[in-house]
Design a protein around this motif. Structure first.
Motif, mmCIF file in Angstrom:
data_model
loop_
_atom_site.group_PDB
_atom_site.id
_atom_site.type_symbol
_atom_site.label_atom_id
_atom_site.label_comp_id
_atom_site.label_asym_id
_atom_site.label_seq_id
_atom_site.Cartn_x
_atom_site.Cartn_y
_atom_site.Cartn_z
ATOM 1 N N GLU A 182 0.817 -1.212 0.000
ATOM 2 C CA GLU A 182 0.000 0.000 0.000
ATOM 3 C C GLU A 182 0.855 1.270 0.000
ATOM 4 N N GLN A 183 2.095 1.152 0.462
ATOM 5 C CA GLN A 183 3.008 2.300 0.442
ATOM 6 C C GLN A 183 4.412 1.829 0.029
ATOM 7 N N PRO A 184 4.588 1.576 -1.272
ATOM 8 C CA PRO A 184 5.877 1.052 -1.736
ATOM 9 C C PRO A 184 7.048 1.979 -1.426
ATOM 10 N N GLU A 185 6.789 3.287 -1.331
ATOM 11 C CA GLU A 185 7.896 4.202 -1.024
ATOM 12 C C GLU A 185 8.431 3.937 0.382
ATOM 13 N N LYS A 186 7.555 3.535 1.326
ATOM 14 C CA LYS A 186 8.008 3.197 2.678
ATOM 15 C C LYS A 186 8.814 1.899 2.658
ATOM 16 N N ALA A 187 8.354 0.940 1.839
ATOM 17 C CA ALA A 187 9.089 -0.321 1.711
ATOM 18 C C ALA A 187 10.499 -0.069 1.189
ATOM 19 N N MET A 188 10.621 0.809 0.180
ATOM 20 C CA MET A 188 11.952 1.115 -0.346
ATOM 21 C C MET A 188 12.804 1.839 0.692
ATOM 22 N N GLN A 189 12.197 2.696 1.501
ATOM 23 C CA GLN A 189 12.962 3.373 2.550
ATOM 24 C C GLN A 189 13.498 2.370 3.579
ATOM 25 N N VAL A 190 12.721 1.331 3.867
ATOM 26 C CA VAL A 190 13.194 0.278 4.779
ATOM 27 C C VAL A 190 14.378 -0.461 4.165
ATOM 28 N N ILE A 191 14.252 -0.845 2.884
ATOM 29 C CA ILE A 191 15.364 -1.548 2.219
ATOM 30 C C ILE A 191 16.605 -0.658 2.202
ATOM 31 N N ASN A 192 16.411 0.619 1.964
ATOM 32 C CA ASN A 192 17.530 1.559 1.954
ATOM 33 C C ASN A 192 18.228 1.589 3.312
ATOM 34 N N LEU A 193 17.454 1.549 4.406
ATOM 35 C CA LEU A 193 18.053 1.518 5.749
ATOM 36 C C LEU A 193 18.831 0.226 5.975
ATOM 37 N N LEU A 194 18.326 -0.882 5.462
ATOM 38 C CA LEU A 194 19.043 -2.157 5.628
ATOM 39 C C LEU A 194 20.366 -2.157 4.870
ATOM 40 N N HIS A 195 20.489 -1.269 3.889
ATOM 41 C CA HIS A 195 21.736 -1.147 3.130
ATOM 42 C C HIS A 195 22.661 -0.067 3.681
ATOM 43 N N SER A 196 22.188 0.733 4.640
ATOM 44 C CA SER A 196 22.987 1.891 5.051
ATOM 45 C C SER A 196 23.083 2.105 6.553
ATOM 46 N N ASP A 197 22.115 1.612 7.312
ATOM 47 C CA ASP A 197 22.084 1.875 8.753
ATOM 48 C C ASP A 197 22.614 0.655 9.500
ATOM 49 N N LYS A 198 23.840 0.768 9.998
ATOM 50 C CA LYS A 198 24.507 -0.378 10.632
ATOM 51 C C LYS A 198 23.737 -0.879 11.848
ATOM 52 N N GLU A 199 23.179 0.042 12.627
ATOM 53 C CA GLU A 199 22.479 -0.343 13.847
ATOM 54 C C GLU A 199 21.223 -1.154 13.532
ATOM 55 N N ILE A 200 20.409 -0.679 12.594
ATOM 56 C CA ILE A 200 19.177 -1.390 12.228
ATOM 57 C C ILE A 200 19.498 -2.715 11.533
ATOM 58 N N ASN A 201 20.473 -2.705 10.647
ATOM 59 C CA ASN A 201 20.882 -3.926 9.949
ATOM 60 C C ASN A 201 21.281 -5.013 10.942
ATOM 61 N N ASN A 202 22.105 -4.657 11.920
ATOM 62 C CA ASN A 202 22.594 -5.662 12.857
ATOM 63 C C ASN A 202 21.552 -6.079 13.883
ATOM 64 N N LEU A 203 20.628 -5.190 14.208
ATOM 65 C CA LEU A 203 19.502 -5.600 15.049
ATOM 66 C C LEU A 203 18.694 -6.693 14.354
ATOM 67 N N LEU A 204 18.388 -6.488 13.073
ATOM 68 C CA LEU A 204 17.619 -7.477 12.320
ATOM 69 C C LEU A 204 18.362 -8.803 12.212
ATOM 70 N N ASN A 205 19.653 -8.725 11.980
ATOM 71 C CA ASN A 205 20.422 -9.944 11.719
ATOM 72 C C ASN A 205 20.949 -10.653 12.961
ATOM 73 N N PHE A 206 21.222 -9.901 14.024
ATOM 74 C CA PHE A 206 21.868 -10.508 15.195
ATOM 75 C C PHE A 206 21.102 -10.308 16.502
ATOM 76 N N GLY A 207 20.092 -9.424 16.512
ATOM 77 C CA GLY A 207 19.320 -9.235 17.727
ATOM 78 C C GLY A 207 19.853 -8.120 18.609
ATOM 79 N N ILE A 208 19.589 -8.245 19.905
ATOM 80 C CA ILE A 208 19.833 -7.173 20.872
ATOM 81 C C ILE A 208 21.140 -7.414 21.621
ATOM 82 N N GLU A 209 21.987 -6.391 21.644
ATOM 83 C CA GLU A 209 23.263 -6.494 22.360
ATOM 84 C C GLU A 209 23.010 -6.771 23.835
#
Length: 507
Positions: free
Chosen positions: A345-372
């Motif tokens: 329903e909001q593809p621009e938001k979906a692309m912004q999420v993908i962009n964060l997974l490619h650029s935001d180290k903190e969000i990327n590692n939370l998704l992949n490894f969990g909570i420190e």
């Protein structure tokens, strides 16, 4: 007069502002206000758009905790939240097909050249992304090797954002190092697939609870997947060329001598008891069987440090043996991607999420490894090296998706303390060594033969699992298999592939 002119603009601005507030209160009739899309105020801004992410993998116990932490970081940045949906590998194809056919609301969906990518593009399941990439994917375009985006296009259009990872690919096997050491097995002697036989024989004779060579429907086509084939953009569509022989003739792989030799070797191993008897029907992932201590060796795609990546999940020491040279095909460029669903329903938001997974180290590692502190701890004060918290082992972990290769930019990932600290530098060297297929950049547009592809895939489901696992006699079954493929229209598919490839090469 001058005084009244000064008041008038202020009065007008006040009236306009009040009108906008009223409009904001009344416009959210089940739709989305412009204010929410732009991160502004309004009723819908209080409830940000939820971007759903679907990928194949094992659902994690602590996923809700991780989502909450991600959303604390994500919502202020883009005015959206993330809902993580891992679907077990054995159920993934059915779930994906159901989502596509029903038009169920979804946003980000994992896809790949070996996961019906072009077939689903032909169905209209995924949105074209070129404009969205230009507008909301600036970090993706800045960080990703252009070969990924170029190599994963269909007729010049991107329908998926590739993971930033290894670009070259090679196939091989992962081996339990502790068992190899126990029986003094010399892995350096292995140069061909038949060289693995003495190793498998030793395990068969000495470890009755361990399958020497574990196979299932979740790890592709076994020995047949390790052939020198470029599937020209989508491994679920028949018609291959050799990656290294310099020829561009499209072949039916089932007719090739290489296919027959691989099927004969699988049959020999199956009859010797090296391959599990349920290989043709099992949906158990090899690494899960290995984690249970029941598998010695299995095939997989290789890259620098693949053994150490899997070791953390399996809980046993592993080593890798590469059986093919690194090559680069269109399928490798599109070997792991995130697509945006047609039903978003909001593809621009979906692309912004993908962009964060490619650029935001903190969000990327939370998704992949969990909570420190809960799912990992930093090692000796190092920022990028992590280890398990005290008291946690491979079997008691509550968040360990192991899907880094699917989700964003691997070069942002932490490294486990058993991994090579130079891993990312070695990735770059590995990519540089890759031999390019003559068809690199070509993706077959399957729209004109989608009915034939559906019919051929039904034939493949009937014959291929038994063939790849060695459960059936290839001498008896290959002629029947070929007859059914011909009746389903495989020659028409291959002719269409050849025509498109020739046109591509002529350019």
């Amino acid at each position: 007069m001058i005084k009244s002119m000064k008041v008038w603009p202020r009065l007008t601005a006040a009236v306009m502002a009040f009108s906008l507030v009223l409009a904001g209160c009344s416009s959210d009739q089940g739709g989305t206000t412009q204010g929410a899309e732009n991160g502004g105020s309004g009723e819908s801004a209080a409830k940000p758009y939820e971007v759903t992410l679907y990928y194949p993998g094992t659902p994690q116990k602590d996923v809700a905790l991780v989502e909450a932490e991600i959303n604390k970081k994500m919502e202020p940045k883009i005015g959206a939240t993330l809902k993580i949906n891992a679907i077990d590998w054995g159920q993934w194809d059915n779930k994906l097909n159901l989502m596509i056919s029903s038009g169920e609301k979804s946003d980000i969906i994992f896809t790949a050249a070996w996961q019906n990518y072009t077939v689903n593009v032909a169905k209209g399941a995924f949105l074209p992304l070129n404009d969205l990439l230009d507008q909301y994917g600036q970090d993706i375009k800045k960080n990703l090797d252009p070969a990924f985006l170029e190599g994963s296009q269909v007729d010049g259009v991107n329908y998926g954002v590739p993971t930033n990872k290894e670009l070259a690919a090679t196939r091989g096997v992962l081996v339990r190092q502790d068992l190899a050491d126990k029986y003094k097995l010399d892995l350096t002697t292995v140069k061909t697939w038949t060289d693995l036989e003495p190793l498998l024989k030793t395990i068969k004779e000495n470890e009755p609870a361990v399958t020497p060579f574990y196979m299932s429907n979740t790890n592709g086509n076994g020995l047949l997947e390790n052939l020198d084939w470029d599937y020209l953009g989508d491994a679920s569509v028949p018609g291959v060329i050799s990656k290294t022989a310099g020829t561009t003739t499209v072949l039916n792989e089932v007719e090739t001598p290489e296919f027959k030799e691989a099927a004969a070797l699988a049959r020999k191993w199956y009859q010797a008891g090296y391959i599990n008897s349920d290989a043709a029907t099992s949906n158990v992932f090899p690494k899960d069987q290995a984690k249970a201590g029941k598998a010695f060796m299995w095939t997989d795609g290789m890259k620098p440090g693949k053994d150490k990546e899997e070791e953390g999940y399996v809980g046993y020491p592993l080593t890798q043996i590469e059986m093919t040279e690194p090559t680069i095909t269109t399928g490798d460029a599109s070997g792991a991607m995130l697509a945006i669903s047609r039903s978003s329903e909001q593809p621009e938001k979906a692309m912004q999420v993908i962009n964060l997974l490619h650029s935001d180290k903190e969000i990327n590692n939370l998704l992949n490894f969990g909570i420190e502190g809960k799912h990992y701890v930093k090692k000796d004060g190092q920022d990028n090296i992590i280890t398990l918290p005290e008291g946690v082992d491979a079997n008691s972990r509550t968040y360990n998706p192991g899907a880094q290769w699917q989700l964003g930019n691997q070069f942002l990932n932490f490294l486990w303390d058993n991994e090579d600290p130079q891993k990312w530098e070695k990735f770059k060297e590995f990519n540089a060594k890759g031999v390019k297929s003559p068809a690199l950049g070509f993706t077959f547009n399957s729209q004109s033969v989608k009915n034939e592809i559906a019919a051929v895939n039904n034939v493949n489901k009937q014959f291929k699992p038994g063939m790849t696992s060695g459960a059936v006699d290839p001498n008896e079954m290959i002629p029947k298999y070929l007859e059914k493929l011909k009746a389903a229209g495989i020659d028409k598919i291959i002719a269409a592939k050849q025509e498109q490839l020739d046109a591509f090469l002529a350019k």
